[in-house]
Design a protein around this motif. Structure first.
Motif, mmCIF file in Angstrom:
data_model
loop_
_atom_site.group_PDB
_atom_site.id
_atom_site.type_symbol
_atom_site.label_atom_id
_atom_site.label_comp_id
_atom_site.label_asym_id
_atom_site.label_seq_id
_atom_site.Cartn_x
_atom_site.Cartn_y
_atom_site.Cartn_z
ATOM 1 N N ILE A 1 0.796 -1.080 0.158
ATOM 2 C CA ILE A 1 -0.045 -0.217 -0.047
ATOM 3 C C ILE A 1 0.975 0.876 -0.298
ATOM 4 C CG2 ILE A 1 -2.168 1.341 1.934
ATOM 5 C CD1 ILE A 1 -2.606 -1.321 0.582
ATOM 6 N N ASP A 2 0.712 1.918 -0.843
ATOM 7 C CA ASP A 2 1.022 3.514 -0.923
ATOM 8 C C ASP A 2 1.007 3.677 0.180
ATOM 9 O OD1 ASP A 2 2.251 6.364 -1.938
ATOM 10 O OD2 ASP A 2 0.423 6.399 -0.809
ATOM 11 N N SER A 3 2.921 4.673 0.658
ATOM 12 C CA SER A 3 2.907 5.543 2.509
ATOM 13 C C SER A 3 2.050 6.383 2.343
ATOM 14 C CB SER A 3 4.391 5.579 2.309
ATOM 15 O OG SER A 3 4.660 5.873 3.143
ATOM 16 N N VAL B 1 16.294 15.141 7.172
ATOM 17 C CA VAL B 1 15.021 13.178 8.069
ATOM 18 C C VAL B 1 13.962 14.682 9.393
ATOM 19 C CG1 VAL B 1 16.522 12.201 7.360
ATOM 20 C CG2 VAL B 1 16.743 13.401 9.544
ATOM 21 N N ALA B 2 13.532 13.325 9.573
ATOM 22 C CA ALA B 2 12.590 14.000 11.080
ATOM 23 C C ALA B 2 13.367 13.589 12.643
ATOM 24 C CB ALA B 2 11.446 13.076 11.003
ATOM 25 N N SER B 3 14.250 12.679 12.445
ATOM 26 C CA SER B 3 14.537 12.162 14.302
ATOM 27 C C SER B 3 16.113 12.391 13.836
ATOM 28 C CB SER B 3 13.650 10.460 13.923
ATOM 29 O OG SER B 3 14.388 9.522 13.753
ATOM 30 N N ASN C 1 6.156 11.642 4.076
ATOM 31 C CA ASN C 1 4.042 10.884 3.263
ATOM 32 C C ASN C 1 3.434 11.349 4.237
ATOM 33 O OD1 ASN C 1 5.387 10.197 5.947
ATOM 34 N ND2 ASN C 1 5.216 7.474 6.096
ATOM 35 N N VAL C 2 3.525 13.065 4.635
ATOM 36 C CA VAL C 2 2.515 13.792 5.216
ATOM 37 C C VAL C 2 2.136 14.944 4.859
ATOM 38 C CG1 VAL C 2 3.409 12.897 7.317
ATOM 39 C CG2 VAL C 2 4.163 14.649 6.901
ATOM 40 N N GLU C 3 0.846 15.550 4.827
ATOM 41 C CA GLU C 3 0.264 16.658 4.464
ATOM 42 C C GLU C 3 1.397 18.205 4.573
ATOM 43 O OE1 GLU C 3 -3.520 16.702 4.298
ATOM 44 O OE2 GLU C 3 -4.564 15.735 3.120
ATOM 45 N N GLY D 1 13.398 7.843 4.211
ATOM 46 C CA GLY D 1 12.258 6.898 4.095
ATOM 47 C C GLY D 1 12.580 6.352 2.905
ATOM 48 N N LYS D 2 11.965 4.575 2.335
ATOM 49 C CA LYS D 2 12.144 4.169 1.069
ATOM 50 C C LYS D 2 12.633 5.151 -0.528
ATOM 51 C CE LYS D 2 8.528 1.598 -0.021
ATOM 52 N NZ LYS D 2 7.736 0.034 -0.184
ATOM 53 N N SER D 3 11.753 5.678 -0.276
ATOM 54 C CA SER D 3 12.109 6.498 -1.765
ATOM 55 C C SER D 3 13.420 7.273 -1.525
ATOM 56 C CB SER D 3 11.174 6.987 -2.000
ATOM 57 O OG SER D 3 10.130 8.012 -1.018
ATOM 58 N N GLY E 1 5.092 13.963 -9.287
ATOM 59 C CA GLY E 1 5.775 12.716 -9.711
ATOM 60 C C GLY E 1 5.342 11.597 -9.932
ATOM 61 N N ASN E 2 6.000 11.492 -11.136
ATOM 62 C CA ASN E 2 4.764 10.691 -12.349
ATOM 63 C C ASN E 2 5.639 9.237 -11.955
ATOM 64 O OD1 ASN E 2 4.505 8.729 -14.476
ATOM 65 N ND2 ASN E 2 4.932 10.406 -15.899
ATOM 66 N N GLY E 3 5.044 8.344 -11.848
ATOM 67 C CA GLY E 3 5.436 7.174 -11.407
ATOM 68 C C GLY E 3 6.234 5.612 -12.392
ATOM 69 N N TYR E 4 6.401 6.804 -13.527
ATOM 70 C CA TYR E 4 6.636 5.673 -14.583
ATOM 71 C C TYR E 4 7.376 7.070 -15.383
ATOM 72 C CZ TYR E 4 7.322 4.221 -18.737
ATOM 73 O OH TYR E 4 8.372 3.198 -19.838
HETATM 74 P P1 NAP Z 1 8.284 6.293 3.920
HETATM 75 O O1 NAP Z 1 9.590 5.318 3.330
HETATM 76 O O2 NAP Z 1 7.157 6.330 5.081
HETATM 77 O O3 NAP Z 1 9.359 7.901 4.157
HETATM 78 C C1 NAP Z 1 8.722 8.903 4.087
HETATM 79 C C2 NAP Z 1 9.643 9.574 5.686
HETATM 80 O O4 NAP Z 1 9.354 10.925 5.585
HETATM 81 C C3 NAP Z 1 9.417 9.030 6.389
HETATM 82 O O5 NAP Z 1 11.190 8.748 6.753
HETATM 83 C C4 NAP Z 1 9.551 9.634 7.373
HETATM 84 O O6 NAP Z 1 9.922 9.988 8.655
HETATM 85 C C5 NAP Z 1 9.791 11.158 6.747
HETATM 86 N N1 NAP Z 1 8.844 12.569 8.107
HETATM 87 C C6 NAP Z 1 7.533 12.278 7.724
HETATM 88 N N2 NAP Z 1 6.959 13.510 8.372
HETATM 89 C C7 NAP Z 1 8.207 13.882 8.063
HETATM 90 C C8 NAP Z 1 7.624 15.170 8.817
HETATM 91 N N3 NAP Z 1 7.074 16.515 9.188
HETATM 92 N N4 NAP Z 1 9.467 15.841 8.887
HETATM 93 C C9 NAP Z 1 10.439 15.256 8.186
HETATM 94 N N5 NAP Z 1 9.761 13.892 7.255
HETATM 95 C C10 NAP Z 1 8.848 13.516 7.628
HETATM 96 O O7 NAP Z 1 7.632 6.113 2.274
HETATM 97 P P2 NAP Z 1 8.096 5.941 0.823
HETATM 98 O O8 NAP Z 1 7.271 4.905 0.734
HETATM 99 O O9 NAP Z 1 8.822 6.476 0.207
HETATM 100 O O10 NAP Z 1 7.414 7.184 -0.494
HETATM 101 C C11 NAP Z 1 7.227 8.777 0.091
HETATM 102 C C12 NAP Z 1 5.544 9.028 -0.651
HETATM 103 O O11 NAP Z 1 5.772 9.062 -2.226
HETATM 104 C C13 NAP Z 1 4.662 9.118 -0.192
HETATM 105 O O12 NAP Z 1 3.837 10.001 -0.194
HETATM 106 C C14 NAP Z 1 4.235 7.878 -1.784
HETATM 107 O O13 NAP Z 1 2.647 7.850 -0.906
HETATM 108 C C15 NAP Z 1 4.746 8.870 -2.216
HETATM 109 N N6 NAP Z 1 4.784 7.773 -3.258
HETATM 110 C C16 NAP Z 1 4.632 8.176 -4.606
HETATM 111 C C17 NAP Z 1 4.935 6.889 -5.226
HETATM 112 C C18 NAP Z 1 4.568 8.163 -7.054
HETATM 113 O O14 NAP Z 1 4.327 6.951 -8.420
HETATM 114 N N7 NAP Z 1 4.764 9.672 -7.453
HETATM 115 C C19 NAP Z 1 4.599 5.731 -5.520
HETATM 116 C C20 NAP Z 1 4.748 5.381 -4.648
HETATM 117 C C21 NAP Z 1 4.829 6.178 -3.350
HETATM 118 P P3 NAP Z 1 9.192 8.953 10.072
HETATM 119 O O15 NAP Z 1 9.553 7.454 9.270
HETATM 120 O O16 NAP Z 1 10.018 9.229 11.002
HETATM 121 O O17 NAP Z 1 7.465 9.304 10.268
#
Ligand code: NAP
Length: 344
Positions: free
Chosen positions: A45-47, A218-220, A268-270, A194-196, A314-317
């Motif tokens: 599931i998308d983060s 980073v956040a921590s 992954n937050v607004e 984070g992952k991406s 961010g076009n996923g492709y």
């Molecule tokens: P992830 O692994 O959960 O990484 C998100 C990172 O953001 C985490 O390290 C998190 O830290 C950090 N973060 C959260 N709140 C923050 C804040 N207030 N200040 C600073 N850092 C903060 O997510 P991901 O899988 O890499 O995905 C990242 C984003 O890309 C998501 O929004 C996801 O939906 C999106 N996405 C887009 C596509 C696309 O096609 N465009 C495809 C897949 C995913 P903590 O862990 O400490 O909270």
């Protein structure tokens, strides 16, 4: 029976739209001659979506399961109505429509990962077996359908399935980074561990070369220490991405007071649009990979502060994205260890 290349025949409501925009699509497992049926093993599931669901259900696994089942039951796809985002899946090819037999490079029984969003993928869930909350993964018994235009990749044999799934989920981000970042650029990455984010940090460092600079946000404190150890960033800052003025001051300080050429949003937050835009120079590039990005907040926000910046969605492709992302894991022992520890 032949369906439309883009799956328009699957749309139930509203009429005339494509499956991604549709509120409801058909998840009938009787496929057309140009579709592929997949026996699904797991959803990633998308983060942004998983974070929202987890929060709304107070982290209760049974409630999260029910919420996901309800969405799929109602819409025929895992399309989060709040975030609008989906994710991707892995599974085994069960059936290939006869018109595709000569066109595909996969066979029945192959394990594949889909590279199109769950927001447009017909999905039927019979049972949710397990939820891994820390990695947004949902193991299911279910079936999914790929249209003729649907992208997929055969799972590589040299990487574990979970690892490949994690990397492929965000493959667009490092691949776009490889195309946007030039030697000598200064790059700010929000959500850099984070992952991406960590994939983008690795790729950006490679691209900027010795004359450029990569700053990871980073956040921590824990993530700060871990990211410093990777060596993927020249500087790592600890800041809250929803606080643009805090981000601006810390980011510029880390870049010798200079504005950045590129910022990459992987949080992954607004409400992080302005933290991405403010630290940029005029005509700099803001690349929003985050699904929590608001078009309105980004465009009106940039206008409001008089920033003439290029806003990339961010076009996923992007061409070669799966290969680029998997190659990163193969070439960097550090990245591979991080991904194996977290996701494998
Ligand atoms: P992830 O692994 O959960 O990484 C998100 C990172 O953001 C985490 O390290 C998190 O830290 C950090 N973060 C959260 N709140 C923050 C804040 N207030 N200040 C600073 N850092 C903060 O997510 P991901 O899988 O890499 O995905 C990242 C984003 O890309 C998501 O929004 C996801 O939906 C999106 N996405 C887009 C596509 C696309 O096609 N465009 C495809 C897949 C995913 P903590 O862990 O400490 O909270």
């Amino acid at each position: 029976m032949i369906g439309y290349k883009y799956g328009a025949n699957r749309v139930i409501e509203p009429e005339g739209v494509l499956p991604q925009t549709a509120f409801k699509i058909s998840n009938d497992t009787n496929i057309s001659d140009n579709e592929i049926l997949i026996d699904v093993q797991a959803l990633n599931i998308d983060s942004a979506s998983f974070t929202q669901i987890e929060k709304a259900q107070n982290g209760d696994v049974e409630k999260i399961k029910k919420y996901i089942m309800d969405i799929v039951e109602l819409r025929g796809k895992m399309h989060n109505p709040v975030t609008g985002s989906g994710g991707m899946l892995i599974g085994t090819v069960e059936k290939i429509g006869k018109n595709l037999l000569k066109k595909t490079n996969i066979n029945i029984g192959d394990k594949i990962a889909t590279l199109v969003s769950l927001t447009l993928t017909p999905l039927k869930i019979y049972r949710i077996k397990k939820i891994y909350k820390d990695i947004d993964r949902v193991e299911i018994d279910g079936k999914a359908v790929l249209f003729e235009s649907g992208l997929y990749v055969k799972l590589p044999s040299d990487l574990s399935e979970n690892l490949a799934l994690a990397v492929l989920d965000v493959a667009g981000a490092p691949a776009q980074t490889s195309k946007l970042v030039k030697p000598g650029d200064s790059v700010l990455i929000l959500g850099a561990f984070g992952k991406s984010g960590v994939l983008c940090a690795y790729e950006a460092k490679k691209r900027v070369g010795p004359t450029g600079k990569v700053v990871g946000l980073v956040a921590s404190e824990k993530d700060k220490e871990s990211l410093i150890k990777t060596g993927f960033c020249n500087e790592v800052i600890l800041a809250n991405a929803v606080k643009p003025l805090e981000v601006l001051s810390k980011a510029l300080e880390a870049n010798n007071g200079k504005e950045f050429d590129i910022s990459i949003n992987c949080v992954n937050v607004e409400n992080t649009e302005m933290s991405t835009i403010l630290p940029l120079r005029d005509e700099g590039i803001a690349y929003f990979f985050s699904m929590a990005t608001s078009f309105t907040k980004a465009t009106l926000g940039a206008e409001g502060v008089g920033k003439d910046v290029k806003l990339y969605m961010g076009n996923g492709y992007t061409k070669g994205h799966a290969e680029i992302a998997l190659q990163e894991i193969r070439e960097s022992k550090i990245l591979r260890e991080i991904f194996e520890k977290r996701y494998a």
